[in-house]
Design a protein around this motif. Structure first.
Motif, PDB file in Angstrom:
ATOM      1  N   TRP A 125       0.562  -5.094   3.308  1.00 40.22           N
ATOM      2  CA  TRP A 125      -0.186  -4.246   2.382  1.00 40.22           C
ATOM      3  C   TRP A 125      -1.497  -4.933   1.969  1.00 40.22           C
ATOM      4  O   TRP A 125      -1.967  -4.778   0.844  1.00 40.22           O
ATOM      5  N   HIS A 175      -1.893   4.508   3.764  1.00 43.50           N
ATOM      6  CA  HIS A 175      -1.595   3.119   4.087  1.00 43.50           C
ATOM      7  C   HIS A 175      -2.036   2.784   5.508  1.00 43.50           C
ATOM      8  O   HIS A 175      -2.751   1.800   5.746  1.00 43.50           O
ATOM      9  N   ARG A 556       6.187  -5.770   1.651  1.00 44.29           N
ATOM     10  CA  ARG A 556       6.805  -4.526   1.195  1.00 44.29           C
ATOM     11  C   ARG A 556       6.976  -3.609   2.398  1.00 44.29           C
ATOM     12  O   ARG A 556       6.104  -3.556   3.281  1.00 44.29           O
ATOM     13  N   PRO A 558       6.714  -0.875   5.029  1.00 43.88           N
ATOM     14  CA  PRO A 558       5.766   0.206   5.323  1.00 43.88           C
ATOM     15  C   PRO A 558       6.446   1.431   5.903  1.00 43.88           C
ATOM     16  O   PRO A 558       5.797   2.413   6.234  1.00 43.88           O
ATOM     17  N   GLY A 621       7.928   0.922   0.629  1.00 41.75           N
ATOM     18  CA  GLY A 621       7.312   0.124  -0.421  1.00 41.75           C
ATOM     19  C   GLY A 621       8.221  -0.915  -1.044  1.00 41.75           C
ATOM     20  O   GLY A 621       7.769  -1.723  -1.868  1.00 41.75           O
ATOM     21  N   VAL A 661       2.498  -5.930  -5.036  1.00 44.96           N
ATOM     22  CA  VAL A 661       1.871  -4.756  -4.444  1.00 44.96           C
ATOM     23  C   VAL A 661       2.103  -3.590  -5.387  1.00 44.96           C
ATOM     24  O   VAL A 661       3.224  -3.064  -5.482  1.00 44.96           O
ATOM     25  N   GLN A 663       1.812   0.183  -6.463  1.00 48.68           N
ATOM     26  CA  GLN A 663       1.768   1.446  -5.721  1.00 48.68           C
ATOM     27  C   GLN A 663       1.655   2.612  -6.697  1.00 48.68           C
ATOM     28  O   GLN A 663       2.474   2.751  -7.608  1.00 48.68           O
ATOM     29  N   PHE A 680      -2.983   1.909  -3.626  1.00 46.68           N
ATOM     30  CA  PHE A 680      -2.218   0.666  -3.728  1.00 46.68           C
ATOM     31  C   PHE A 680      -3.174  -0.502  -3.840  1.00 46.68           C
ATOM     32  O   PHE A 680      -4.351  -0.423  -3.486  1.00 46.68           O
ATOM     33  N   LYS A 682      -2.882  -5.044  -3.755  1.00 46.24           N
ATOM     34  CA  LYS A 682      -2.120  -6.286  -3.733  1.00 46.24           C
ATOM     35  C   LYS A 682      -2.895  -7.350  -4.478  1.00 46.24           C
ATOM     36  O   LYS A 682      -4.086  -7.555  -4.241  1.00 46.24           O
TER      37      LYS A 682
END
Length: 741
Positions: A125, A175, A556, A558, A621, A661, A663, A680, A682
């Protein structure tokens, strides 16, 4: 790129625009903006003969096959396109490169630095890190004599059993679009063209050349096409590679809707469209929007060679189209400086590049469970049983055209699908790199005793586990291009191995090396589960550092891990049991079949689970860490223009430095549930550190595609922060005005 038709090649600011940004200047030549590249392409194309223009539209195999000989000047790789020497138009030397410069069974005499799999990259991420990875593989390609990378795989995971899941970044369009655009941006910071592929659906390998994906335009625009649209905006790829399968009738590489209506007319794309290898069935593909036929030896004939030239000579319409095709190919050559800085074979700093691969692996590894805090292993751990997964040799590498190996090649090779498929062994055999987790653990923790068993005998493994402080069981799921996995179980009695070891030692940790989701009937019987994916050139070292706490996990998921195939939109894989699996996916002559993707429509992955009210094994996630984080209040603002801005704080409330991360999800529209990842971020934080995060939501994520455009309904929109797609915080609602564009 991949082979076809009976041949074997052996061997998050969404609104950012990069289309007009100049390239970085260097001593090789002045930077060119998109407009300057267009002007240069038009100037040079105007000086070219019809034969020279045609040369740019026809690609050749760069390896001997089918009795053919590669053209003079070709280099061992995926393909070769002739240049125009008198006008300083360079040839295009192409290599597969989703995960690094591919191995080709050692045909070049050198390997490349292996990035972790696409799923591992998606699990970071971290677009900045993926851009760094792209920069690395782009520089290696240039140093190995290539100027086109067949990279940028961003197909959404519509099918959990897809044999190429490991090549792609995830299941969400935002994403995948952001992350894929970052990879392309990094690659093209070198004088190298990157593709974005496979336009636009590539959901399964079973019968991939004979399947017809049926899906409404609205569903396609809101999912798979949106991922490509965002990635093009973010990455400005010089080329788009179209897919094998048909979509709503026409083959992808001959679809006027995809290649002209969407890509050119709606999105204003300036680069060229190349076919996948062996995906062209006629000259009319050019008029539909195809600019370059790749690996033409694999098609019935080189349609974009002599037939195209003859058509251009007799028909002004075809002559105009040929000129347009040539300009499309020339544009990225000038945009990215291929004419001023040709690739030459030179030394690669393999250690520096391996550090990049290791960082991606560290951030991509996902800690799935750790209920009793057994991880990370502390100073009280004196003896470790290491079991299975060829952990003494290396880590697993995915099969097919994306396979990357170091100069020395694989540490071991395990036969896969031999028999009728033996001719493709170089592509489909399971291979392991030379980054051994066992060696890495021994070198990193010399005071700890490590004992290895291969796991063939569960009784032997359990006995070792019983007399050790902790046990680490490595299990694998091999995926390869050309073949879907038949189900989501771990093959080879590995579930029983885990059960036996866990019964012998309650402190058992499972390390998964998988291409995609797998089932875990033993999930609640082990002390921890670590998803390492295919972790690349330094995967063994990354796994060791996660287990012993030298690195705090921040990956995390995906993609969603289902509890069973019964939860999938298609519990039975279409074509399975009726289409004979093959590396080529061509089926029998005249054979075709439809796959209905309107079942889930745009609700891919976690969106499907939310719509059905199903609880997955692990949510999109999801990922744990060795510290803890708190979120400040979510504030959301929106206006009549449909632009939504969100802000909140993240605080590291634990005792270790780590990365979180955050979201942001859309949860509802006018009182009706509708889940979409809306943004999102990070962030790395020291213990006690607090940081403010600001996100801008792309209005396309909130809208529906209706009547040829985006439509945002006026009314109430709900948003929530989430640790993952299932664990959402308090919903904040705002009012938005209606909008169409």
């Amino acid at each position: 790129m991949i082979l076809s038709r009976g041949a074997l090649l052996s061997g998050a600011a969404i609104l950012m625009s990069v289309a007009t940004a100049p390239l970085l200047a260097d001593d090789k030549g002045a930077p060119r903006t998109a407009q300057e590249a267009s002007a240069k392409a038009a100037e040079v194309e105007g000086q070219m003969t019809p034969e020279e223009k045609t040369n740019l539209t026809l690609g050749y195999m760069a390896m001997p096959m089918l009795g053919s000989t590669p053209p003079e000047g070709a280099r061992p790789g995926a393909g070769y396109v002739k240049g125009v020497p008198r006008l300083n138009v360079p040839p295009l030397w192409e290599t597969d490169a989703s995960l690094g410069v591919t191995w080709l069974d050692g045909a070049r005499g050198t390997g490349g630095t292996q990035l972790p799999s696409g799923t591992a990259q998606g699990a970071t991420w971290n677009p900045q890190l993926l851009e760094e990875g792209g920069r690395m593989i782009g520089s290696e390609a240039h140093a190995k004599g290539f100027n086109v990378l067949l990279a940028g795989g961003i197909n959404l995971m519509r099918e959990a059993r897809n044999g190429r899941t490991f090549e792609y970044l995830g299941e969400d369009p935002l994403h995948s679009g952001i992350m894929g655009g970052a990879v392309v941006r990094g690659i093209q910071s070198n004088p190298v063209i990157s593709t974005l592929k496979h336009f636009t659906i590539n959901p399964q390998e079973t019968g991939r050349q004979i399947m017809n994906a049926k899906i409404s335009e609205a569903a396609l625009r809101e999912s798979d096409l949106l991922a490509f649209e965002i990635a093009i905006e973010q990455g400005d790829p010089g080329a788009i590679m179209c897919a094998y399968d048909a979509i709503n009738g026409p083959l992808s590489c001959g679809s006027e809707f995809l290649l002209t209506k969407v890509l050119r007319d709606d999105w204003g794309y300036k680069g060229f469209v190349m076919s996948d290898w062996g995906a062209v069935d006629g000259l009319d593909f050019a008029m539909a929007g195809l600019d370059q036929q790749s690996g033409s030896e694999l098609d019935p004939e080189p349609y974009l060679g002599k037939p195209l030239l003859e058509a251009a000579r007799r028909d002004p319409k075809w002559a105009a189209r040929l000129s347009e095709m040539a300009r499309h190919v020339l544009w990225p050559i000038y945009r990215f400086g291929l004419d001023t800085d040709p690739p030459t074979v030179s030394k690669v700093d393999t250690e520096a590049d391996a550090r990049v691969a290791r960082k991606v692996a560290e951030e991509g590894i996902v800690l799935l469970t750790n209920p009793d805090g057994v991880l990370p292993f502390g100073s009280d751990v004196k003896s470790v049983a290491v079991i299975g997964g060829h952990a003494d040799a290396g880590t697993l590498v995915g099969g097919g055209s994306s396979r990357v190996m170091p100069d020395e090649g694989p540490s071991i090779t395990v036969p896969h699908l031999r028999g009728d498929h033996a001719a493709f062994a170089a592509f489909i055999d399971a291979q392991y790199n030379r980054s051994s987790p066992l060696t890495a653990m021994r070198e990193g923790q010399p005071e700890v005793s490590f004992t290895f068993r291969d796991g063939r005998y569960t009784s032997e493994a359990a006995a070792l586990a019983a007399r050790s402080d902790v046990a680490v069981v490595f299990v694998t799921q091999f995926q390869t291009e050309g073949y879907d996995v038949p189900d989501l179980s771990l093959p080879g009695n590995q579930d029983a191995l885990i059960e036996a070891v866990a019964a012998a030692n309650p402190h058992t940790i499972v390390v998964l090396e998988t291409g995609g989701p797998v089932l875990m009937p033993w999930k609640d019987k082990v002390a921890g589960i670590v998803e390492a994916w295919y972790p690349g050139a330094r995967g063994g070292e990354a796994i060791s550092d996660i287990l012993f706490g030298k690195v705090n996990p921040s990956g995390r998921l995906p993609i969603t891990f289902p509890q069973s195939v019964a939860q999938l939109p298609r519990p039975k894989l279409d074509g399975q049991g009726t289409i004979e699996p093959s590396f080529l996916g061509t089926g029998k002559p005249g054979e075709t079949f439809d796959v209905n993707y309107d079942i889930e429509g745009s609700d891919v992955g976690y969106r499907w689970f939310a719509r059905k009210g199903e609880k997955p094994l692990f949510a999109f996630g999801h990922g744990l860490t060795y510290t803890s984080f708190d979120y400040g209040p979510l504030r959301v603002q929106g206006g009549t223009d449909g632009i939504v801005k969100a802000s909140f704080t993240i605080t590291n409330t634990g005792e270790r430095a780590g990365a979180e991360v955050a979201q942001l999800y859309l949860t509802s529209v006018n009182g009706k549930p509708r889940q979409r990842l809306a943004g999102f971020a990070k962030r790395d934080l020291e213990p006690g550190q607090k940081v403010k995060v600001n996100l801008t939501v792309d209005p396309r994520l909130l809208a529906n595609w209706e009547d040829g455009g985006w439509s945002l309904a006026g009314g109430e929109y709900g948003f929530a922060l989430g640790k993952d797609a299932e664990s959402l915080g308090q919903v904040v609602t705002i009012q938005l005005g209606a909008r169409r564009w």
